[in-house]
Design a protein around this motif. Sequence first.
Motif, mmCIF file in Angstrom:
data_model
loop_
_atom_site.group_PDB
_atom_site.id
_atom_site.type_symbol
_atom_site.label_atom_id
_atom_site.label_comp_id
_atom_site.label_asym_id
_atom_site.label_seq_id
_atom_site.Cartn_x
_atom_site.Cartn_y
_atom_site.Cartn_z
ATOM 1 N N LEU A 93 53.497 29.424 38.787
ATOM 2 C CA LEU A 93 53.697 28.068 39.289
ATOM 3 C C LEU A 93 54.718 28.115 40.411
ATOM 4 O O LEU A 93 55.809 28.653 40.242
ATOM 5 N N ILE A 94 54.368 27.551 41.565
ATOM 6 C CA ILE A 94 55.299 27.490 42.692
ATOM 7 C C ILE A 94 55.495 26.023 43.066
ATOM 8 O O ILE A 94 54.553 25.336 43.446
ATOM 9 N N THR A 95 56.717 25.544 42.936
ATOM 10 C CA THR A 95 57.050 24.185 43.352
ATOM 11 C C THR A 95 58.391 24.245 44.074
ATOM 12 O O THR A 95 59.414 24.541 43.480
ATOM 13 N N LEU A 118 49.494 28.180 41.118
ATOM 14 C CA LEU A 118 49.514 26.747 40.841
ATOM 15 C C LEU A 118 50.629 26.123 41.664
ATOM 16 O O LEU A 118 51.717 26.695 41.763
ATOM 17 N N THR A 119 50.369 24.959 42.250
ATOM 18 C CA THR A 119 51.393 24.319 43.077
ATOM 19 C C THR A 119 51.396 22.810 42.861
ATOM 20 O O THR A 119 50.381 22.219 42.508
ATOM 21 N N GLY A 131 53.217 18.655 47.216
ATOM 22 C CA GLY A 131 53.849 18.988 48.493
ATOM 23 C C GLY A 131 53.719 20.454 48.842
ATOM 24 O O GLY A 131 53.406 20.812 49.990
ATOM 25 N N THR A 132 53.945 21.313 47.860
ATOM 26 C CA THR A 132 53.816 22.760 48.086
ATOM 27 C C THR A 132 52.370 23.128 48.374
ATOM 28 O O THR A 132 52.092 23.967 49.236
ATOM 29 N N HIS A 133 51.438 22.493 47.663
ATOM 30 C CA HIS A 133 50.009 22.734 47.871
ATOM 31 C C HIS A 133 49.608 22.400 49.308
ATOM 32 O O HIS A 133 48.913 23.185 49.972
ATOM 33 N N ALA A 134 50.060 21.238 49.800
ATOM 34 C CA ALA A 134 49.718 20.818 51.158
ATOM 35 C C ALA A 134 50.323 21.754 52.193
ATOM 36 O O ALA A 134 49.681 22.089 53.203
ATOM 37 N N TYR A 135 51.545 22.204 51.951
ATOM 38 C CA TYR A 135 52.212 23.104 52.901
ATOM 39 C C TYR A 135 51.488 24.451 52.979
ATOM 40 O O TYR A 135 51.259 24.984 54.071
ATOM 41 N N GLN A 163 45.942 26.085 43.549
ATOM 42 C CA GLN A 163 45.398 24.994 42.735
ATOM 43 C C GLN A 163 46.497 23.999 42.436
ATOM 44 O O GLN A 163 47.562 24.370 41.947
ATOM 45 N N ALA A 164 46.254 22.744 42.735
ATOM 46 C CA ALA A 164 47.280 21.710 42.536
ATOM 47 C C ALA A 164 47.404 21.340 41.064
ATOM 48 O O ALA A 164 46.423 21.376 40.315
ATOM 49 N N ILE A 165 48.620 21.001 40.659
ATOM 50 C CA ILE A 165 48.889 20.567 39.294
ATOM 51 C C ILE A 165 49.819 19.368 39.343
ATOM 52 O O ILE A 165 50.649 19.248 40.256
#
Length: 225
Positions: free
Chosen positions: A95-97, A121-122, A125-129, A138-140
Amino acid sequence: MPLVSKVCAIAMARLATEMMMGKTLKDLKPKKVAIPHFGVKEAVFPFNMFPEVDPLLGPEMRSTGEVLGIASSFGLAYWKAEEAITPLPTKGTVLITVSETDRSLLPEVAKQFKDLGFKILTTAGTHAYLKTHAIESQAILKEHEGRPNITDAIKNREIQLVINTPAGKLSKYDDSYIRKSAIKYRVPYITTLTAALAAAKGIAAYKQGGTQVRSIQSYHADIAR
């Protein structure tokens, strides 16, 4: 100082005492030597004993011990140091946030873990970046955004590593629950991207050849005098 002394095979406390007793550096005849191995110190924190405390570091002394990892490469030394406390995973989901102020190293971190075979998994905001850098994830959902969310995924053992840089007071929502959940369910967690890069190096080094047990004396024997 004790750990640096162990890595370098130099009795620094004795030398410092001799200087306090009147000797000079010239008297001690210091010389440069090449240290062919790496040493990584890791602190031990008792956060698992205080589940409601946010495991963030500050100026206070909170550690209850320390460990030393020694190896021929930095990555493997880092792996060994972490292995003694909470072993890093070699596969699974990370998981990266990351807060907006900490995103300069984000693409490199995500790419390294992706290259190691991890699922990413992000949060939104991290997913969009990462998407702007052509890195898939994959967004969570966060806890306040609905379910299933980060807490559910950690509880269900769907996440093997957490990389979370604290948003602090700039955030509208408190993200300490992520770190608290990681501790509660014994999931390794990292709060800086520099440490995340070190962890990726450690995992890569371990996957290449594993670790082997060596005595401290054998490491010292490799130091040219």
